[in-house]
Design a protein around this motif. Sequence first.
Motif, PDB file in Angstrom:
ATOM      1  N   LEU A 109       0.728 -11.822 -12.498  1.00 40.10           N
ATOM      2  CA  LEU A 109      -0.151 -10.791 -11.960  1.00 40.10           C
ATOM      3  C   LEU A 109       0.659  -9.870 -11.058  1.00 40.10           C
ATOM      4  O   LEU A 109       1.461 -10.334 -10.231  1.00 40.10           O
ATOM      5  N   PHE A 110       0.433  -8.574 -11.191  1.00 41.05           N
ATOM      6  CA  PHE A 110       1.090  -7.598 -10.339  1.00 41.05           C
ATOM      7  C   PHE A 110       0.047  -6.941  -9.441  1.00 41.05           C
ATOM      8  O   PHE A 110      -0.927  -6.357  -9.930  1.00 41.05           O
ATOM      9  N   PHE A 111       0.244  -7.071  -8.132  1.00 41.87           N
ATOM     10  CA  PHE A 111      -0.657  -6.481  -7.148  1.00 41.87           C
ATOM     11  C   PHE A 111       0.106  -5.414  -6.363  1.00 41.87           C
ATOM     12  O   PHE A 111       1.324  -5.503  -6.186  1.00 41.87           O
ATOM     13  N   VAL A 112      -0.624  -4.426  -5.840  1.00 39.44           N
ATOM     14  CA  VAL A 112       0.030  -3.333  -5.124  1.00 39.44           C
ATOM     15  C   VAL A 112       0.229  -3.634  -3.638  1.00 39.44           C
ATOM     16  O   VAL A 112       0.890  -2.868  -2.939  1.00 39.44           O
ATOM     17  N   SER A 113      -0.357  -4.734  -3.162  1.00 41.33           N
ATOM     18  CA  SER A 113      -0.188  -5.072  -1.746  1.00 41.33           C
ATOM     19  C   SER A 113      -0.490  -6.544  -1.521  1.00 41.33           C
ATOM     20  O   SER A 113      -1.216  -7.180  -2.302  1.00 41.33           O
ATOM     21  N   ASP A 114       0.056  -7.083  -0.437  1.00 43.89           N
ATOM     22  CA  ASP A 114      -0.290  -8.452  -0.035  1.00 43.89           C
ATOM     23  C   ASP A 114      -1.774  -8.551   0.280  1.00 43.89           C
ATOM     24  O   ASP A 114      -2.398  -9.587   0.037  1.00 43.89           O
ATOM     25  N   GLU A 115      -2.322  -7.488   0.840  1.00 43.93           N
ATOM     26  CA  GLU A 115      -3.744  -7.486   1.171  1.00 43.93           C
ATOM     27  C   GLU A 115      -4.596  -7.620  -0.096  1.00 43.93           C
ATOM     28  O   GLU A 115      -5.644  -8.279  -0.072  1.00 43.93           O
ATOM     29  N   THR A 246      -2.265   1.324  -1.839  1.00 49.03           N
ATOM     30  CA  THR A 246      -0.953   1.858  -1.430  1.00 49.03           C
ATOM     31  C   THR A 246      -0.848   3.286  -1.985  1.00 49.03           C
ATOM     32  O   THR A 246      -0.290   3.505  -3.058  1.00 49.03           O
ATOM     33  N   PRO A 247      -1.402   4.263  -1.267  1.00 53.26           N
ATOM     34  CA  PRO A 247      -1.429   5.651  -1.770  1.00 53.26           C
ATOM     35  C   PRO A 247      -0.047   6.189  -2.095  1.00 53.26           C
ATOM     36  O   PRO A 247       0.875   6.106  -1.276  1.00 53.26           O
ATOM     37  N   ALA A 270       0.663   0.091   6.868  1.00 53.30           N
ATOM     38  CA  ALA A 270       0.576  -0.123   8.315  1.00 53.30           C
ATOM     39  C   ALA A 270       1.433  -1.315   8.734  1.00 53.30           C
ATOM     40  O   ALA A 270       2.133  -1.266   9.763  1.00 53.30           O
ATOM     41  N   GLU A 271       1.412  -2.392   7.941  1.00 56.33           N
ATOM     42  CA  GLU A 271       2.241  -3.557   8.244  1.00 56.33           C
ATOM     43  C   GLU A 271       3.722  -3.210   8.145  1.00 56.33           C
ATOM     44  O   GLU A 271       4.528  -3.603   8.998  1.00 56.33           O
ATOM     45  N   TYR A 272       4.064  -2.459   7.085  1.00 60.66           N
ATOM     46  CA  TYR A 272       5.464  -2.071   6.929  1.00 60.66           C
ATOM     47  C   TYR A 272       5.905  -1.147   8.052  1.00 60.66           C
ATOM     48  O   TYR A 272       6.985  -1.305   8.630  1.00 60.66           O
ATOM     49  N   ASP A 273       5.061  -0.176   8.391  1.00 62.55           N
ATOM     50  CA  ASP A 273       5.433   0.813   9.399  1.00 62.55           C
ATOM     51  C   ASP A 273       5.462   0.230  10.811  1.00 62.55           C
ATOM     52  O   ASP A 273       6.048   0.827  11.707  1.00 62.55           O
ATOM     53  N   SER A 274       4.848  -0.921  11.013  1.00 61.89           N
ATOM     54  CA  SER A 274       4.937  -1.565  12.330  1.00 61.89           C
ATOM     55  C   SER A 274       6.378  -1.929  12.647  1.00 61.89           C
ATOM     56  O   SER A 274       6.761  -2.048  13.814  1.00 61.89           O
ATOM     57  N   GLU A 275       7.203  -2.090  11.605  1.00 62.61           N
ATOM     58  CA  GLU A 275       8.630  -2.344  11.788  1.00 62.61           C
ATOM     59  C   GLU A 275       9.445  -1.061  11.671  1.00 62.61           C
ATOM     60  O   GLU A 275      10.385  -0.847  12.437  1.00 62.61           O
ATOM     61  N   LEU A 276       9.075  -0.202  10.713  1.00 59.11           N
ATOM     62  CA  LEU A 276       9.820   1.047  10.543  1.00 59.11           C
ATOM     63  C   LEU A 276       9.582   2.001  11.709  1.00 59.11           C
ATOM     64  O   LEU A 276      10.477   2.754  12.104  1.00 59.11           O
ATOM     65  N   ASN A 277       8.359   1.985  12.255  1.00 57.13           N
ATOM     66  CA  ASN A 277       7.992   2.813  13.413  1.00 57.13           C
ATOM     67  C   ASN A 277       8.265   4.286  13.135  1.00 57.13           C
ATOM     68  O   ASN A 277       8.945   4.977  13.891  1.00 57.13           O
ATOM     69  N   PHE A 278       7.678   4.771  12.055  1.00 58.30           N
ATOM     70  CA  PHE A 278       7.924   6.134  11.619  1.00 58.30           C
ATOM     71  C   PHE A 278       6.674   7.012  11.677  1.00 58.30           C
ATOM     72  O   PHE A 278       6.697   8.129  12.170  1.00 58.30           O
ATOM     73  N   GLN A 312      15.363   6.846   4.424  1.00 54.81           N
ATOM     74  CA  GLN A 312      16.307   6.143   3.563  1.00 54.81           C
ATOM     75  C   GLN A 312      16.060   4.636   3.622  1.00 54.81           C
ATOM     76  O   GLN A 312      16.147   3.928   2.598  1.00 54.81           O
ATOM     77  N   THR A 313      15.733   4.136   4.805  1.00 48.18           N
ATOM     78  CA  THR A 313      15.408   2.715   4.949  1.00 48.18           C
ATOM     79  C   THR A 313      14.197   2.352   4.089  1.00 48.18           C
ATOM     80  O   THR A 313      14.184   1.316   3.414  1.00 48.18           O
ATOM     81  N   ALA A 314      13.193   3.213   4.093  1.00 42.62           N
ATOM     82  CA  ALA A 314      11.993   2.946   3.297  1.00 42.62           C
ATOM     83  C   ALA A 314      12.319   2.876   1.809  1.00 42.62           C
ATOM     84  O   ALA A 314      11.778   2.032   1.085  1.00 42.62           O
ATOM     85  N   PHE A 315      13.215   3.747   1.342  1.00 35.33           N
ATOM     86  CA  PHE A 315      13.562   3.735  -0.073  1.00 35.33           C
ATOM     87  C   PHE A 315      14.628   2.693  -0.414  1.00 35.33           C
ATOM     88  O   PHE A 315      14.936   2.489  -1.590  1.00 35.33           O
ATOM     89  N   SER A 316      15.132   2.025   0.597  1.00 39.61           N
ATOM     90  CA  SER A 316      16.032   0.894   0.372  1.00 39.61           C
ATOM     91  C   SER A 316      15.272  -0.433   0.422  1.00 39.61           C
ATOM     92  O   SER A 316      15.830  -1.473   0.082  1.00 39.61           O
ATOM     93  N   THR A 317      14.021  -0.371   0.863  1.00 35.00           N
ATOM     94  CA  THR A 317      13.227  -1.593   1.021  1.00 35.00           C
ATOM     95  C   THR A 317      11.874  -1.452   0.326  1.00 35.00           C
ATOM     96  O   THR A 317      11.691  -1.875  -0.805  1.00 35.00           O
ATOM     97  N   TYR A 318      10.925  -0.820   0.980  1.00 35.20           N
ATOM     98  CA  TYR A 318       9.535  -0.746   0.519  1.00 35.20           C
ATOM     99  C   TYR A 318       9.392  -0.020  -0.820  1.00 35.20           C
ATOM    100  O   TYR A 318       8.563  -0.391  -1.651  1.00 35.20           O
ATOM    101  N   TYR A 319      10.203   0.999  -1.066  1.00 38.91           N
ATOM    102  CA  TYR A 319      10.125   1.785  -2.302  1.00 38.91           C
ATOM    103  C   TYR A 319      11.382   1.633  -3.168  1.00 38.91           C
ATOM    104  O   TYR A 319      11.711   2.545  -3.934  1.00 38.91           O
ATOM    105  N   ASN A 320      12.057   0.520  -3.087  1.00 36.01           N
ATOM    106  CA  ASN A 320      13.314   0.337  -3.810  1.00 36.01           C
ATOM    107  C   ASN A 320      13.043  -0.160  -5.232  1.00 36.01           C
ATOM    108  O   ASN A 320      12.879  -1.353  -5.468  1.00 36.01           O
ATOM    109  N   HIS A 321      12.978   0.760  -6.192  1.00 43.04           N
ATOM    110  CA  HIS A 321      12.604   0.378  -7.562  1.00 43.04           C
ATOM    111  C   HIS A 321      13.634  -0.535  -8.211  1.00 43.04           C
ATOM    112  O   HIS A 321      13.282  -1.423  -8.993  1.00 43.04           O
TER     113      HIS A 321
END
Length: 339
Positions: A109-115, A246-247, A270-278, A312-321
Motif C-alpha cells: 500500500l502506498f500512502f501520501v502521509s503517516d497521518e 500532502t498538497p 507541518a511535522e516535517y517543517d517543525s524540523e526544517l523551520n521554513f 535544497q534540504t527539502a528536495f534531498s529528504t521530503y521530496y527526494n524522488h
Amino acid sequence: MGIKNKAVVVRSTYHPVVKQYMDILDSAFTGAGFNVRNVSPKDCVEKGSVVITDSPLVAIKYMLRGFKKHCVWYQGIAPEESFMNNHSMFRFRILSFIEKKVMQSASLLFFVSDEMKRFYEKKYRLDLSRKSFIMPCFNELQIEDRAFFDEKYTENSFVYLGGLQAWQCFEQTVRVYSVVEKRSGYKTRLLVFTENREQAISLIKRYDVKNYEVDFVRPEELSERIRGIKYGFVLREDNPINNVATPTKLSNYLSNGIIPIYSSAIKSFAEYDSELNFGIVCDLNDIETGVENILAHMQKNVTACEIKDKCQTAFSTYYNHRAYIERISEKIIMLGLNQ
C-alpha cells in the motif's frame, strides 16, 4: 538480478500529479527486477503479473479477477471526500467496504502521509506497518536555481495557486491577505493564478484588497511566473481530509524558493517543517495569530542563500524522488513480491 518478473502499472488517469507518482512506482519496480508494462484499465494483463493501481476502485477489479499480487496507491480518503461532496451515507459505506477489502488483500500500500496510515489503521482496526510505504505527493523534482535571488526577499509578494472550490479556502486566503495588506506598513502584492478569474476578482474586491493581479497560467509556464514571489498560501480547514493530505503546490513553492504560509491541519508537512523551520503557520481557527506570524516574518531579513539551503534540504529528504525509488525497490524485495 535478471529480469523475469512481470508488473503492470494500470493508468486510469494521466493527471500530472498521478502520473508523477505512478512514474516513481514504475521506476521502483523496474529497479527491483521487474519487467514493467504500462496499461489502461481496458487492456489485457497477463496472469501472474504484479498489478500496480492508482485507486482502490481500479484495484478491486483485478482482485476479483484473481490477481494475487496487487499494489495500490491511496491518494486521498475517498469515502470521506465523497461524503463531504455528496452527503450520501450509502455511497460512503460502499466506498469504505471496497477500500477495506482492497487494503486487506493488497500486497503493498502506498500512502501520501503517516497521518493517512494512522487514519486507516484506526478506521479499520488494521496494522498496516509491514505492507505500507509513505511518499508525499509532489510535482517538482528539484529546485529552480533561477528562483533564488536576494531582491525578491526584500519585496512582500504573495501568491495563491489553484481553483476556487470551498476546500481550497480561497476566500479565507483573501481574508488573511487583506488583513496583512492593511496592517503590515509595507507595500504588498497578491498574485492569484486560477482558471476562475472573474469569480476570484469579485471576491478579492469584496475584501477591499488594493494591490492584486489575477491570471491563468499553464503548468509548463508555472515556474517562470512564480519564481519571483516571496510567499505562497496553502490554507486548509482542520478535518481528516486535509489532515492526511500532502498538497503538491507545496513542492511548487519550495522548488521556486517561495516561503509557504500553511495550516498545521496539513499534518505531514507541518511535522516535517517543525524540523526544517521554513514555513509560516496560519490556522483558520486562529487567523489573528496567523496574521501576526506573517507580519513578524515580514520584518525578518532573509537571504536567498539561506532560503536555498532549506529548499535544497527539502528536495534531498521530503521530496527526494531518487531516494523514494530506491527505498520502494527495497520494500518490494523485502516483501517478496519478486519471488
